[in-house]
Design a protein around this motif. Structure first.
Motif, mmCIF file in Angstrom:
data_model
loop_
_atom_site.group_PDB
_atom_site.id
_atom_site.type_symbol
_atom_site.label_atom_id
_atom_site.label_comp_id
_atom_site.label_asym_id
_atom_site.label_seq_id
_atom_site.Cartn_x
_atom_site.Cartn_y
_atom_site.Cartn_z
ATOM 1 N N ALA A 29 33.467 91.144 60.210
ATOM 2 C CA ALA A 29 33.138 92.349 60.972
ATOM 3 C C ALA A 29 33.187 91.921 62.438
ATOM 4 C CB ALA A 29 31.758 92.863 60.596
ATOM 5 N N LYS A 75 33.555 93.119 66.841
ATOM 6 C CA LYS A 75 33.206 94.121 67.847
ATOM 7 C C LYS A 75 33.805 93.679 69.174
ATOM 8 C CE LYS A 75 29.065 95.919 70.094
ATOM 9 N NZ LYS A 75 27.594 95.882 70.051
ATOM 10 N N GLU A 81 33.750 98.759 66.805
ATOM 11 C CA GLU A 81 33.539 97.870 65.664
ATOM 12 C C GLU A 81 34.687 98.034 64.669
ATOM 13 O OE1 GLU A 81 29.639 98.141 63.927
ATOM 14 O OE2 GLU A 81 28.653 97.992 65.873
ATOM 15 N N GLU A 86 36.900 95.669 61.178
ATOM 16 C CA GLU A 86 36.953 94.515 60.283
ATOM 17 C C GLU A 86 38.368 93.974 60.263
ATOM 18 O OE1 GLU A 86 35.682 96.076 56.506
ATOM 19 O OE2 GLU A 86 33.564 95.825 57.014
ATOM 20 N N MET A 128 27.142 89.601 59.296
ATOM 21 C CA MET A 128 27.596 90.276 58.084
ATOM 22 C C MET A 128 26.842 89.747 56.876
ATOM 23 S SD MET A 128 31.766 90.246 58.246
ATOM 24 C CE MET A 128 31.859 90.588 56.526
#
Length: 142
Positions: free
Chosen positions: A5, A7, A13, A15, A48
């Motif tokens: 994950a 950002k 955000e 993946e 995560m």
């Protein structure tokens, strides 16, 4: 493969999958990990939780696999029970026993067992009345 994950500096955000943690680090240092929304290369990993499948309830799945789920399965189970209660299982000796009964060398009785397709076809060609059953013997069924 590992999924992170991520950002960007602009708070988008997302993946992404990487071959390994080392591959992610190498791409990150080289500025090749970018935000798919804005293209920003200031990307960082987010905290995560690992993807874990929930545990099955003990015995619940086993019970559901044993019980007939549909009317057809119930009918098949009833047919199997009737055949097993009123017939003799002769296993791999089915062809021999069927031939003996047909020739009068063994007493006639209801039997069931196993035969290779070519053996069953030969029995039918020779006039021995046989029919395939729509289930496996219990020793071959899991």
């Amino acid at each position: 493969m590992i999924k992170y994950a991520l950002k960007c500096a602009k708070a988008h955000e997302f993946e992404s999958w990487f071959q390994s943690a080392a591959a992610y680090e190498a791409l990150q240092v080289g500025g090749h990990v970018t935000c798919p929304v804005c293209g920003d290369s200031g990307v960082e990993k987010l905290l995560m939780a690992p993807s874990v499948r929930p545990a099955r309830k003990a015995g619940a799945e086993k019970a559901s696999l044993q019980a007939p789920a549909s009317e057809v399965e119930q009918a098949m189970a009833a047919l199997r029970a009737q055949i097993e209660a009123n017939s003799e299982y002769v296993g791999v000796n089915f062809v021999t026993e069927a031939r003996k009964m047909h020739a009068g060398d063994a007493p006639e009785r209801a039997i069931y067992g196993e035969a290779k397709p070519e053996e069953a076809k030969k029995l039918i060609e020779d006039g021995v009345p046989v029919a395939p059953l729509p289930f496996l013997p219990k020793r071959k069924a899991n």
